[in-house]
Design a protein around this motif. Structure first.
Motif, PDB file in Angstrom:
ATOM      1  N   ASN A  86       0.750  -1.217   0.065  1.00  0.00           N
ATOM      2  CA  ASN A  86      -0.010  -0.028   0.019  1.00  0.00           C
ATOM      3  C   ASN A  86       0.779   1.354  -0.014  1.00  0.00           C
ATOM      4  OD1 ASN A  86      -2.275   1.519   0.244  1.00  0.00           O
ATOM      5  ND2 ASN A  86      -2.319   1.703   2.378  1.00  0.00           N
ATOM      6  N   GLN A  87       1.818   1.202   0.688  1.00  0.00           N
ATOM      7  CA  GLN A  87       2.819   2.282   0.951  1.00  0.00           C
ATOM      8  C   GLN A  87       3.485   2.647  -0.399  1.00  0.00           C
ATOM      9  OE1 GLN A  87       2.774   4.681   3.496  1.00  0.00           O
ATOM     10  NE2 GLN A  87       4.259   5.673   2.205  1.00  0.00           N
ATOM     11  N   GLU A  88       3.931   1.496  -0.957  1.00  0.00           N
ATOM     12  CA  GLU A  88       4.640   1.700  -2.288  1.00  0.00           C
ATOM     13  C   GLU A  88       3.661   2.073  -3.376  1.00  0.00           C
ATOM     14  OE1 GLU A  88       6.087  -2.246  -3.427  1.00  0.00           O
ATOM     15  OE2 GLU A  88       7.536  -2.302  -1.882  1.00  0.00           O
ATOM     16  N   ASN A  89       2.426   1.788  -3.348  1.00  0.00           N
ATOM     17  CA  ASN A  89       1.447   2.121  -4.278  1.00  0.00           C
ATOM     18  C   ASN A  89       1.195   3.615  -4.159  1.00  0.00           C
ATOM     19  OD1 ASN A  89       0.941  -0.395  -5.523  1.00  0.00           O
ATOM     20  ND2 ASN A  89      -0.884  -0.872  -4.437  1.00  0.00           N
ATOM     21  N   LEU A  90       1.080   3.978  -2.899  1.00  0.00           N
ATOM     22  CA  LEU A  90       0.835   5.590  -2.687  1.00  0.00           C
ATOM     23  C   LEU A  90       1.987   6.426  -2.924  1.00  0.00           C
ATOM     24  CD1 LEU A  90      -0.596   5.434   1.230  1.00  0.00           C
ATOM     25  CD2 LEU A  90      -1.813   5.896  -0.963  1.00  0.00           C
ATOM     26  N   THR A  91       3.173   5.888  -2.773  1.00  0.00           N
ATOM     27  CA  THR A  91       4.329   6.617  -3.404  1.00  0.00           C
ATOM     28  C   THR A  91       4.294   6.712  -4.854  1.00  0.00           C
ATOM     29  OG1 THR A  91       5.611   5.690  -1.402  1.00  0.00           O
ATOM     30  CG2 THR A  91       6.928   6.703  -3.284  1.00  0.00           C
ATOM     31  N   GLU A  94       1.921   9.338  -5.898  1.00  0.00           N
ATOM     32  CA  GLU A  94       2.363  10.532  -5.522  1.00  0.00           C
ATOM     33  C   GLU A  94       3.352  10.877  -6.825  1.00  0.00           C
ATOM     34  OE1 GLU A  94       4.282  11.010  -1.831  1.00  0.00           O
ATOM     35  OE2 GLU A  94       2.256  10.675  -1.023  1.00  0.00           O
ATOM     36  N   GLN A  95       4.320   9.893  -7.110  1.00  0.00           N
ATOM     37  CA  GLN A  95       5.203  10.227  -8.252  1.00  0.00           C
ATOM     38  C   GLN A  95       4.606  10.612  -9.701  1.00  0.00           C
ATOM     39  OE1 GLN A  95       7.730   7.009  -8.328  1.00  0.00           O
ATOM     40  NE2 GLN A  95       9.215   7.557  -6.925  1.00  0.00           N
ATOM     41  N   LEU A  96       3.437   9.642  -9.930  1.00  0.00           N
ATOM     42  CA  LEU A  96       2.483   9.999 -11.347  1.00  0.00           C
ATOM     43  C   LEU A  96       1.717  11.217 -11.277  1.00  0.00           C
ATOM     44  CD1 LEU A  96       1.266   6.348 -11.578  1.00  0.00           C
ATOM     45  CD2 LEU A  96       3.016   7.305 -13.036  1.00  0.00           C
ATOM     46  N   GLU A  97       1.401  11.728 -10.045  1.00  0.00           N
ATOM     47  CA  GLU A  97       0.794  12.974 -10.017  1.00  0.00           C
ATOM     48  C   GLU A  97       1.519  14.004 -10.140  1.00  0.00           C
ATOM     49  OE1 GLU A  97      -1.119  12.794  -6.099  1.00  0.00           O
ATOM     50  OE2 GLU A  97      -3.106  11.901  -6.802  1.00  0.00           O
ATOM     51  N   LYS A  98       2.856  13.837  -9.716  1.00  0.00           N
ATOM     52  CA  LYS A  98       3.844  14.933 -10.062  1.00  0.00           C
ATOM     53  C   LYS A  98       4.107  15.002 -11.263  1.00  0.00           C
ATOM     54  CE  LYS A  98       5.924  15.050  -5.376  1.00  0.00           C
ATOM     55  NZ  LYS A  98       7.096  14.715  -4.325  1.00  0.00           N
TER      56      LYS A  98
END
Length: 197
Positions: A86-91, A94-98
């Motif tokens: 889950n943490q990897e997916n959230l990271t 965030e990267q994809l949003e940036k």
């Protein structure tokens, strides 16, 4: 028939007596004992499980103690793995949003450049159209002049301006004007016209 009913009634009376005198009081005593021991702080369920493991028929009904520990450890490991995923997916989100924000900024910048270049192109096209219109008007003026006067004026102009006007003239007018020019000027303009072709 009456005797059969009597035998059945005696049998039912014996069963009722066994149930009311033996089974029900025994169950009541067991339940009261469990409640009292539980309030006294004794782990009744743990003791039942511990001693029940050694009874042949009951041991299959009770879960093994090690299996319970293994199951808890496995569940904790699964939860830990899911939290890490889950943490990897959230990271990653965030990267994809940036990246999406950066690309969106780039796209808006490129869109602005496209609009600016489009305006510049329109301005250039308008300027070329006006220049062509001016050259066409000048060529008509020079065609309507006498060849001698046109040749004298063109000889005095800058070579590039004179060449632009000469290119716009009809072949007949061009020949007539070059004929009236000084031979050196006519040769120079003829060479410039030939080099561009």
């Amino acid at each position: 028939m009456e005797q059969l009913q009597e035998n059945e009634s005696k049998l039912i009376n014996k069963f009722q007596w066994f149930l009311f005198v033996g089974v029900i009081p025994l169950l009541f005593a067991v339940i009261v004992s469990i409640v009292v021991l539980t309030f006294a702080g004794v782990d009744v369920a743990g003791a039942i499980q511990k001693y029940g493991q050694h009874i042949p028929g009951v041991s299959k009904l009770l879960p093994a103690e090690e299996g319970t520990i293994d199951l808890e450890a496995k569940l904790k490991q699964d939860v830990s793995n899911l939290e890490a995923t889950n943490q990897e997916n959230l990271t990653m989100i965030e990267q994809l949003e940036k990246e999406a924000e950066v690309r969106e900024t780039e796209m808006s910048s490129l869109q602005a450049q496209i609009e600016d270049l489009t305006e510049q192109l329109k301005a250039k096209e308008l300027e070329q159209q006006e220049t062509k219109q001016t050259i066409d008007e000048l060529s008509k003026i020079y065609e309507s002049m006498s060849s001698k006067n046109a040749a004298a004026i063109l000889s005095e102009l800058d070579d590039q301006d004179a060449l632009t006007i000469l290119r716009a003239l009809s072949t007949e007018a061009l020949g007539s004007i070059l004929e009236k020019m000084e031979p050196t000027d006519a040769a120079r303009f003829t060479k410039l016209l030939a080099d561009e072709t």
